[in-house]
Scaffold this motif. Sequence first.
Motif: not given
Length: 853
Positions: A388-408
Motif C-alpha cells: 500500500t506504499s509507493a515509497l522507494p525507500e520502503l521497497q529498498r528496506l524490504l529487499h535488503e531485509h529479505a536478502r539478510r533474512n531469507p529464512g523469514l
Amino acid sequence: MVEIAPEAAEDTWVVPEHWWADAAPFRGSGRAGDLERFAAIGTSLAQFMGGCAHTVDSLLAADADYGPTALSGAVAELAHPDRTPRAGALICVLASTRDGFDAAAAGAVADAWVAEHGLVFAAEAAIRLTKLQSDLYGLRPRRVAVWGGVRASITVVHYRGDPGQLWTGGVLHKVLPQDHPLEVWSAAVERVRERLAEASESDYRLAVARLARLRADHMLSDVAYASVFLVPTEQRWLNKELASGQPVEELSSLAETGKYALLAASATTGEQLARIVELAGFAPMAQRYPDVIVNCGPKAAPVLARYLDEKLQVPRRTEVPATPAMISTEQLCSTLARFPTDEAFELLLARAVTDEGEPQQCVVDALQQAARRFPRRAMRILVQRGTTSALPELQRLLHEHARRNPGLLITQRRNSPHDLHELGFGEQFPESIPAELSGLLENPPWEDLGRRPRTRRVVRTPPGRPLEVKWLPGERERWARTPTGSVRELEPGWAQGVLAENKWGSWGYDMVTAIALGPEAEARERLRELERETKWSYPYWFGPYRRMIGRFERDALDITLEAAQRHPAAMAPALATMDGTAVTRLMLHLLLDSEAPRHAAAAWFDRHIDTAAVDLVAWALGAHGTMRNRAESALHQLVRKGHLGAIRAAAEQYGDAALREADAMLHPSRRIWQLPGYIPPVPQWVQPTLLPQILLRDGHAALPRPTTARICTMLAMWQSHEPYDGVRALIEAADPRSLAAFARALFRAWYANFARPGRESSQPVSRWVLRTQGLLGDDTTVHLLGHTIPRLDDYCRNRAIDALAELRSVAAWHQLDSLAHADLSGTASRRARRSARLLAADLNIQPAVERPG
C-alpha cells in the motif's frame, strides 16, 4: 553492533544498562541507586560550612536591607544541632560557593542530611532547596536559545522577599554571582530521591506523609512538583498537578520548564507525557530524557515521534551536539528503534521520507537498526506496508531485509502469500500462455503491421446531412426556459434595451444573452446580424444557446454549432437535440478525445445512433487516413454498447458490399487490430524480473516473464477512454488479484522514477500507468493511491483521482470523500469532490454527515 532479539523477546521491553545508570531511581523498579557513590566524600554538615563565614556575613548584610526575612532564622540555625530543614538547604547553598563544589559534593550534602537528621528531614530540605533554586532562576537576566526545537530562556522577575513564603531568594540573588552553577544543587535533590527509593517501607511512608503535609500547607507549585519528583510512586499527585497545570509561555523561564521537568522524571504513561508537552513543550522531557525512557518505555513512542517531527523541521546545519537539555535527532530515532512494538516501527516508517519525497537518512538508518534487532516484526510490517506504499525507500528496506533474512521469507509466505507475490518474493509458478492470448503475446499485431486486415473502400459518396433539430416530448418548452447563467437575466428590460440600442458589450457576451432573453422579433433580427458577424467572441456557457434553440429552432443552429466548434467540451450539452454530419464529426472528436468529458458525446450517439451511424459507416468505408481509423474505432466502441443492429442498418443503405465490409470490419477478431497511430515504447524502468508474475485464472500457472514488456505495451495503448482490446482478453484470462498486484508493482516502479516531487514526470507514461490502476485495481489499490496522491504533482494527482473513481467501490468512495476535504493544491479537491458525488449516486451511498468544505 546491533543485537538481535530472540523470537520470544521481540515483544519484550528491556531497558539498556547505560540508561538505568543515567536515570533517577524509581522505587519498586528493581534498580537501586549507588549507595557507595559519595561515601568517600562523606563529611558532616558542619564541615561543609567551613570557609563560608564571609558568605554568611554577606547574606546577613543583604538581609538587613530587605528587613526581617526567613533567611535570618535559617542563618541563626546553621550551627544549632537541632537545625531545621531550611537551614540544611542553606548549608548546601553555602557549600556551593566553595571552589571545586560539584554534583558529587552536592550528593554528599544530601547524604549528610540523612545521616545526621534522618530521611524525613532530607526530603523537606530537598523541597526547600528546589524552591530556592526556582526563585533564583527567576531572578537571572533573560537569555534565550533555540536548539533543535527546544527553547530555553531565563526571564527577569522583579522580586522582593516575602517572609510568608517557604523560602526567600531575593537576598541570595544579591550575594551569589550571576554565573553561580545553580544546577549542581539538583544533584542533592536527586540523591534524596535515591535514598527514598532505597529506604525501608516504614521510613518511606513517614517521608511521604511529611511531603503530603508540606503540599497541603504551602500550596506552591515548587513544593508540589518537587514532592512528585522525590516520591514518583505517588502517581495521584502527578495526575493532580497535570490536571491543574497552566500552560507555559513559549519564552518562559527555566524555573517554569524546570518544574515540569520534575514531573517528566516521574511520568509513567504516554498520556502523562503528552500532557506535559501540551503544557510546557518538549524541553522538560528533553531535560529528563533517561527517566522518560526508563519509566515509560514504549508508551512514550507517540510523544517521541511528535518531538522527532519538530526536530526534523529544523535545518541540520543549525543543530549542535546534544546536551542534557537537548536531545539530538539521532537519539530520538535510535530510541524508537529500540522499542519492541509495531507502533514504534510504524512511527519511524511514516517519517522515512519528507513531504517533498526526500529520504530522512537518520530515520532510514534507525529503521535498519530496528529491522536487524527485530527481524520478524520488520519482515511482517514491511510486507504489509509494501503493498500500500509507493515509497522507494520502503521497497529498498524490504529487499535488503529479505536478502539478510531469507529464512523469514518462508514463514511469511505461509502468512501472506499474496502480498509477497506482489512484492516479488512469492513462489515461482510454471509459465504458460493460454490459447486466447497466444496471438497477442507470441506474435503481437503491433510488431507486424503487414498482417493487418484491410477494409475495402466501398463508399464513394461522403456524408453531408444538413443540420436539424429533433425534440423529445416537452423538451422544447424546457429548453426555451433554460437559465442563461447571467446576472443580467434578473434585470427587467435589460435584454430589450441591449437589442434596441444594438450594444455588443464586452466581447459580444451581452448580445448573445440578450438574444436568448429578448422579445422574439428584435431577437431574430439581431440573430441574423450575428450570423453575418465574424469578429466576435462566443460565450462558452451552453445555457444561452439552449434557450435560443428552444425559442428559434433552425435559426439558432448555425450559431450554436460555430460556438461549439470553438469550445467543444463546454458546449457539447447544447448539441444534444441537434443532428447532422457536422455534429457527428464534432461528437466523434469528443468521443475519442482522451482529455474531453466524453459522457455528453456518448449520450449524443445513443440518442442519434440511427443517423450518426450513416456518417460513421461512410467515413469508415470510404474516407482515407486518420478519419477512416477514427470512425472505425468509434464504431467498435458503439458495438460494445449494443448498437450493432443500427450500424448494420446504416451500412445496408450503402449496398450489400458495404454491409459485408462492415460485418468483416466489426468482427471481434478485428478488434485487436484497432491500434493507435503511435505505439508507445516500453519504459526502461519496467524490469520484468522485479514485477510479480501474472497468474492465470486456474491459479496453477503464470504468464511468462518475457511477455511482461508486451503486456505493458498493451496497457499503454489506450485509445480515448478505452483500453486496447487485447487488455480485455488479458483480464478474462488472468487472475484478478494477480492483475491488481501487477498494476500496483508498475505504479511503484513508475513512482520511483517519475512521480516523486522534484522530478519532471512524463505525462503520456503517467496517464497510462494511472489509468491501469483504475482498470485492474482493487481495494488495496485504493489505499496505495490514497497514500500517494498528496505527494504527486497536479497533473498526476488529477489522473490518480480519476483512477479511484474508475474503481467504483465503497472503499474508493471513502478515499475520494477524504481527498475532497483534504488540503490539496490545484483542482484536485474539487475533482475529488465531484467524483465522490457521482460515485455516491451510482453506488446509492448516502453520506451520513456533510462535512464542511
